[in-house]
Enzyme design. Structure first.
Site, short mmCIF file in Angstrom:
data_model
loop_
_atom_site.label_atom_id
_atom_site.label_comp_id
_atom_site.label_asym_id
_atom_site.label_seq_id
_atom_site.Cartn_x
_atom_site.Cartn_y
_atom_site.Cartn_z
N ARG A 179 52.44 41.11 32.05
CA ARG A 179 51.71 42.36 32.31
C ARG A 179 52.36 43.06 33.51
NH1 ARG A 179 46.62 43.64 35.48
NH2 ARG A 179 46.38 45.85 35.02
N HIS A 230 48.56 51.83 37.76
CA HIS A 230 48.09 50.80 38.69
C HIS A 230 48.17 51.37 40.11
CE1 HIS A 230 47.47 46.20 39.00
NE2 HIS A 230 47.29 46.68 40.22
N GLU A 266 41.62 48.99 37.03
CA GLU A 266 40.52 48.93 38.01
C GLU A 266 40.11 50.27 38.61
OE1 GLU A 266 41.50 45.99 40.96
OE2 GLU A 266 41.50 44.36 39.51
N ASN A 305 39.81 41.67 34.80
CA ASN A 305 40.37 41.06 36.01
C ASN A 305 39.23 40.35 36.72
OD1 ASN A 305 42.67 42.42 35.32
ND2 ASN A 305 42.70 43.79 37.08
N TYR A 339 38.31 37.60 39.84
CA TYR A 339 38.72 36.80 40.99
C TYR A 339 37.56 35.97 41.55
CZ TYR A 339 43.12 39.26 41.03
OH TYR A 339 44.36 39.75 40.67
N GLU A 381 44.02 39.70 34.83
CA GLU A 381 44.34 39.17 36.17
C GLU A 381 43.35 38.07 36.51
OE1 GLU A 381 44.68 41.93 39.51
OE2 GLU A 381 45.60 43.41 38.18
C1 BGC Z 1 44.63 44.35 41.71
C2 BGC Z 1 45.92 43.77 42.20
C3 BGC Z 1 45.68 43.02 43.48
C4 BGC Z 1 44.76 41.86 43.18
C5 BGC Z 1 44.45 40.95 44.36
C6 BGC Z 1 43.46 43.43 41.85
O1 BGC Z 1 42.38 44.15 42.37
O2 BGC Z 1 44.75 44.84 40.41
O3 BGC Z 1 46.83 44.82 42.35
O4 BGC Z 1 46.85 42.57 44.10
O5 BGC Z 1 43.55 42.35 42.69
O6 BGC Z 1 43.73 41.62 45.32
#
Ligand code: BGC
Length: 458
Positions: A77, A121, A166, A291, A293, A351
């Protein structure tokens, strides 16, 4: 069941974005982007870092593709920098920019790696920012023109296209809190930017379809919100936080409607969506890029913020170098919830990854050990496997990130890569997490029982 087998044809990838890795932002006739400009503002990026060199991926892409191949990945990606294609944002197309990305795409395909391209992006052409950027309603047309030019050139070889990455981060970081380019701080502007981003997304999908793009999606960062308590105040605050960060973008794109709580939350800054705006934003999609995290635990807070809430730190779990709680259970639930809500919409994890402080590379030692990142990766792949086993319709997984890169306003201080980059010498050194990922990809399977990050989890 101790082992989960991913289906044949599952996309195993890693992800990057143009400004974070490429360097040479003005090469081959490109125009400056808002990040090029922002990086020149004193104090905007930690330690004065910039994307001028980044990871030199613009010239080192053959080596980086070699690393992908070594890890056994079958997908990548990446994003395209709009101002390399249209230096002025619109009008005259810079064919040298298209030539560059064509070379990258062909080099990927030659190694059996499928490009999955995100058109936006965060690196808006500076020339468009001068015309109001995301505040100008014409931006949907400008984005459509750009999307069409790229897809006309590469659409015969690239299967997966995403419009935006995002939009919430663009709105919140770029227009509300000003920590990201273009660095504005205005509630009214943030509300307008959110709507124009989604209008541009819709126009981008239309342009992609008109140019016979094979598969078109949108990438959203979805951060599940959990209440800090069952009190009515905390539950309401959690719902507001979810509406602001997640539903504000999910609902227009996937259901053609605005979340009912938003007008009141934005208050006098609210800017109404017309029926035409909603119709534009609501285009049929072939996939949703997710995405993920972390999650956020939310409590009510009586203040003047939009969401009247605050995140409650969760110290009982591992915390990454960006201060994010490691909580794979929310990843599993998110994927399942989305698949139940939108059963016909395939998901791609576009992501997922973590920043941790790495040990220095030891000369002569070929692999850098990074146990916390490895643990994060495994725990999230296990969560993915559990979600899929229960029916989540996920077609691919892209680890963030292939290489340590420019973490926006945090500069090079945060390392997310599966591959370490020495930003002085540009030397790449594979991390143990990268090798671990490679072994899972090779097996096409994961053991679902180890390691247990949260043995006592509820
Ligand atoms: C983004 C990335 C960023 C990652 C870690 C995402 O919000 O798409 O560009 O590096 O998170 O913060």
């Amino acid at each position: 069941m101790n082992e989960f087998k991913f289906h044949v044809g599952f996309s195993w990838g890693s992800a990057t974005s143009a400004y974070q890795v490429e360097g040479m932002p003005l090469a081959d006739g490109a125009g400056p982007s808002i990040w090029h400009r922002f990086s020149r503002e004193p104090g905007a990026i930690r330690d004065g870092d910039t994307g001028d060199r980044a990871c030199e991926h613009y010239t080192r892409y053959p080596e980086d593709i070699g690393w992908m191949k070594q890890l056994g990945l079958n997908a990548y990606r990446m994003s395209i920098s709009w101002s390399r294609i249209f230096p002025e944002g619109k009008g005259t197309c810079n064919t040298r920019g298209l030539d560059h990305y064509e070379r990258v795409v062909d080099a990927l395909l030659a190694k059996g790696i499928a490009p999955n391209i995100t058109l936006y992006h965060w690196d808006l052409p500076a020339a468009l920012d001068d015309r109001g950027g995301w505040l100008n309603p014409d931006i949907s047309e400008w984005f459509g023109e750009y999307a069409a030019a790229v897809i006309q050139r590469l659409g015969d070889r690239v299967t997966h296209w995403a419009t935006l990455n995002e939009p919430w981060v663009v709105t919140d970081g770029g227009y509300l809190f000003g920590v990201l380019a273009p660095g504005h701080r205005s509630r009214a502007e943030a509300c307008i930017a959110a709507r124009n981003l989604m209008r541009a997304h819709g126009r981008g999908v239309q342009a992609a379809r008109a140019n016979r793009a094979k598969s078109v999606g949108l990438v959203l960062n979805i951060e599940p919100k959990y209440p800090a308590s069952q009190s009515p105040e905390d539950l309401a605050a959690t719902a507001r936080a979810d509406a602001y960060m997640n539903e504000q973008f999910i609902l227009p794109a996937l259901e053609g409607r605005v979340h009912e709580a938003l007008p009141k939350m934005w208050g006098e800054s609210w800017s109404e969506w017309t029926a035409a705006d909603l119709a534009l934003a609501h285009q049929p999609l072939d996939f949703l890029g997710v995405n993920y995290y972390t999650r956020s635990v939310v409590a009510h807070q009586d203040d003047t913020s939009l969401t009247r809430s605050r995140p409650v730190p969760q110290t009982q779990h591992m915390i990454s170098d960006t201060g994010w709680e490691v909580y794979p259970e929310a990843f599993e639930k998110l994927l399942l919830d989305l698949s139940r809500r939108y059963p016909k919409l395939p998901l791609m994890v576009t992501e997922n990854g973590s920043a941790f402080v790495d040990q220095p590379v030891t000369p002569g030692v070929p692999v850098l050990e990074d146990p916390p990142r490895e643990a994060y990766l495994i725990a999230h792949l296990q969560a993915l496997a559990r979600a899929m086993q229960k029916g989540a319709n996920v077609k691919g997984y892209y680890a963030w990130s292939l290489i340590d890169n420019l973490e926006w306003a945090l500069g090079f201080s945060k390392r997310f890569g599966l591959i370490h980059v020495d930003h002085q010498t540009q030397k790449r050194t594979v991390k143990q997490s990268g090798l671990r990922y490679a072994s899972i990809v090779k097996a096409g399977a994961i053991h679902r029982v180890e390691p247990d990050l949260h043995p006592a989890e509820d």
